[in-house]
Structure formats: structure tokens, C-alpha cells
Motif scaffolding. Sequence first.
Motif, mmCIF file in Angstrom:
data_model
loop_
_atom_site.group_PDB
_atom_site.id
_atom_site.type_symbol
_atom_site.label_atom_id
_atom_site.label_comp_id
_atom_site.label_asym_id
_atom_site.label_seq_id
_atom_site.Cartn_x
_atom_site.Cartn_y
_atom_site.Cartn_z
ATOM 1 N N PRO A 96 1.598 2.818 2.992
ATOM 2 C CA PRO A 96 0.928 2.769 1.686
ATOM 3 C C PRO A 96 1.327 1.536 0.896
ATOM 4 N N TYR A 97 0.579 1.269 -0.145
ATOM 5 C CA TYR A 97 0.911 0.211 -1.101
ATOM 6 C C TYR A 97 2.343 0.425 -1.583
ATOM 7 N N PRO A 176 -6.230 0.494 1.659
ATOM 8 C CA PRO A 176 -5.020 0.931 2.367
ATOM 9 C C PRO A 176 -3.969 -0.176 2.372
ATOM 10 N N GLY A 177 -2.761 0.150 1.932
ATOM 11 C CA GLY A 177 -1.709 -0.848 1.870
ATOM 12 C C GLY A 177 -1.761 -1.736 0.641
#
Length: 254
Positions: A96-97, A176-177
Motif C-alpha cells: 500500500p501507499y 495502488p501503492g
Amino acid sequence: MPEPHEDKRPLAERIAAEIRKLIMSGDWEPGRKVPTNEELRTKYETSNVTIQRALQILKDEKFLEGKTGIGVFVRGERAQTISPAHYIAPAEPGQPYRWLTEATNRQQRGKYRMLAVREVVPPVEVARALRLSEGETAMLRSRIGFLDDQPAELVHSYYPIELARGTRLADRRLIPGGSPALLEEMGYPTRSQDDAVAARPATTEEYEALEIPRDVPVIEVFRIVYSDNEKPIEVTLLTKPAHRFKMGYRIELG
């Protein structure tokens, strides 16, 4: 010689400011019982009505909470220090972020809700930071970040239109991310960022989105993210409620 600047605010507001500082600094620990009205009245040499007004200001701002028949207590949590440096690097593939990861590391539940994604003519300071000509557009991504279901930050991020158009930066869904990971995949790794931090009264949008109590100010961060050759790839206007957060920076010397 100029005359000294005098604090002409009503006494209740001045007393509230003194107590607010004690809470924000940690001198008054979370859960501490506040001195009685009589003790505060004696300390500040004022009336009981003025003390009640000061305490009500801090109750409205969520710094204090009253418990019927027991007394008034400092809220149960300290102001949380957020370190922007923790979020600069892109998330690892499939992760994840980093803002969400850091929330989990603090035993908090973090999440984002997208508000809007659209092509706009950005504010002047954003256009200048992105090196846009007058009238040029940018891609705007607006969202709210929540910690434990409480609004923690309002974020407006702008991207050069030639970089964003046709990519997930133009998609209303969350990335995402996070954007740092996507930008790196696109060939624009984050190399540095400039932050300018200020405090000011909340706008109506911020007041409502962040559930600001009374006249609590917001912390404003104006952030420019650069890739290779000092190319600006993102400009973010981020606001946080100042009664719940502090900004933390560590500078390495030598």
C-alpha cells in the motif's frame, strides 16, 4: 520606539490559549483532570464566568471533555506528529501507499476517499511550481485521508497534463501503492521535494471536510515533488487540523 503589541483578545480567549498550549506541549497529559474552576479563577485572577467561557472554548475544540459529576478532563490523545519524510519513497511492489503503511505501524486504521479527478487550470502558485504557461491545465486529484475513521488530511495534488493524461493519474480510482509508485513506473522517480509549511484559518471546504471545531486553524503544506533534472512532477496542497497534528522534520548534518 514602537509601542509594544498588546493582546486585546477577550480574557477567556487568552486563558484558553494558555491552557491549549499546555495540552499541545504535553505538560497536561491526556486524561488529566483539569484544576477546579476555583483554582483556575484564583490563578488567572478573574471571574468564574470567564473561566467557564475559556473551558467551553476548549471543549468545543475537543481539547477538553466534561464528565458529569466528575469534572473536566484533557482529551484522551496527544497531538500526533507526522513526518513527511516517511512517505517520500514509493511503496514496494504490491504494497500500500506508505501513508497507509505508517498508519498501520502506529496501530491506526488509515484509508483514503477520492473526491474528484479532473483537468483544471490550477492556482497561480501551483502553475508557477509546475512551470506552466498562463491558461495551461493540470490534472487534479482530490482526496481525504482518514485515521481511525476521523478525517486527518485534505489533499489536492496536481500533475502536468502531458504526464497524467491517459494514465491512472486521470482515473478516479485510488492508485495502488500511491502516486510515487506509479510515477516511478512511468519513468519519473521521486528525487526530492520542497515543503513550505504554514498555519491559517480553515476555508469552508476544509472546515467541513476535516470537521474543524470552532476557530481551530489548519496546517497547510505546499509540496513540490521533483524527478530527474529537477523536473516538477507533482504539486500538492495538503491541509491538516492543527489541534490534532504536528509536522515533524529531521535534518541530517554532515
